[in-house]
Scaffold this active site. Sequence first.
Site, PDB file in Angstrom:
ATOM      1  N   CYS A 105      -6.808   1.422  -8.897  1.00 41.75           N
ATOM      2  CA  CYS A 105      -5.611   1.421  -8.037  1.00 41.75           C
ATOM      3  C   CYS A 105      -4.444   0.732  -8.760  1.00 41.75           C
ATOM      4  CB  CYS A 105      -5.919   0.704  -6.728  1.00 41.75           C
ATOM      5  SG  CYS A 105      -4.534   0.755  -5.567  1.00 41.75           S
ATOM      6  N   HIS A 143      -9.714   2.323  -3.760  1.00 43.62           N
ATOM      7  CA  HIS A 143     -10.244   3.082  -4.904  1.00 43.62           C
ATOM      8  C   HIS A 143     -10.142   2.253  -6.169  1.00 43.62           C
ATOM      9  CE1 HIS A 143      -6.304   4.359  -6.754  1.00 43.62           C
ATOM     10  NE2 HIS A 143      -5.889   4.018  -5.551  1.00 43.62           N
ATOM     11  N   CYS A 155      -5.237   4.605   0.291  1.00 45.64           N
ATOM     12  CA  CYS A 155      -4.113   4.423  -0.635  1.00 45.64           C
ATOM     13  C   CYS A 155      -3.310   5.721  -0.723  1.00 45.64           C
ATOM     14  CB  CYS A 155      -4.639   4.043  -2.018  1.00 45.64           C
ATOM     15  SG  CYS A 155      -3.319   3.710  -3.216  1.00 45.64           S
ATOM     16  N   ASP A 188      -2.175   6.951  -3.294  1.00 38.36           N
ATOM     17  CA  ASP A 188      -2.472   7.594  -4.591  1.00 38.36           C
ATOM     18  C   ASP A 188      -2.792   9.079  -4.409  1.00 38.36           C
ATOM     19  OD1 ASP A 188      -4.006   8.432  -6.984  1.00 38.36           O
ATOM     20  OD2 ASP A 188      -3.863   6.313  -7.536  1.00 38.36           O
TER      21      ASP A 188
HETATM   22 CO    CO Z   1      -4.177   2.980  -5.160  1.00 41.63          CO
END
Ligand code: CO
Length: 215
Positions: A101, A98, A42, A44
């Site tokens: 998310c 994760h 991701c 992130d």
């Molecule tokens: Co995420």
Amino acid sequence: MKTLSELFERNRCWSMRQLQEDPEYFLRLAKLQAPKYLWVGCSDSRVPANQITGLNPGEVFVHRNIANVIVHTDLNCLSVVHYAIQVLRVEHVIVCGHYGCGGVRAALDGQPNGLIDNWLRHIEDVLERHADFLESIADHESKWAKLCELNVIEQVRNLARSTPVRDAWQSGRELMLHGWIYGLKDGRLADLDMSACCREEFDAAYRKALDNAKS
Ligand code: CO
């Protein structure tokens, strides 16, 4: 004056530290890229592949997008997968989601967010595929966490069906796929236990991972 000068300053300090530890560090890295791993994760900012696996530059090839989605026709992601397998000859492809998310949560909650809704539709597909199971979970946090796990499992399945992986397996390559999930709250990786290095092994691993996630 440079804009964002503090980042250039941090970069200068970092490169000096690396050179102090190993004067040949950058010369060696510049000559050769030979990572064993491809990481699909991701975007992130709290889930940086190298840092959480303790790997150095040169050791992991990385593709990241919102909610670690592998779309059958995403030329960007497929090109990364193809290059990593065919040219860099990576031995492992890790799809890592994760907990917590935001992309998964947005798909779960279904509130309109504009353009990104089109991307999140792929996670809604996962949600719909496992709707019966997810609807049986009353607690929103738990449902969100389960959808994060199921999303990884389904994206590994998409990866297994992609041409680069199919071709590698058909030619007898020992290429192993993995589905992992990372906990923001404890910094720990968990294996969703669906590692496989051929089509037949994958089909069984996929079913087992789904059973585990739903038990
Ligand atoms: Co995420």
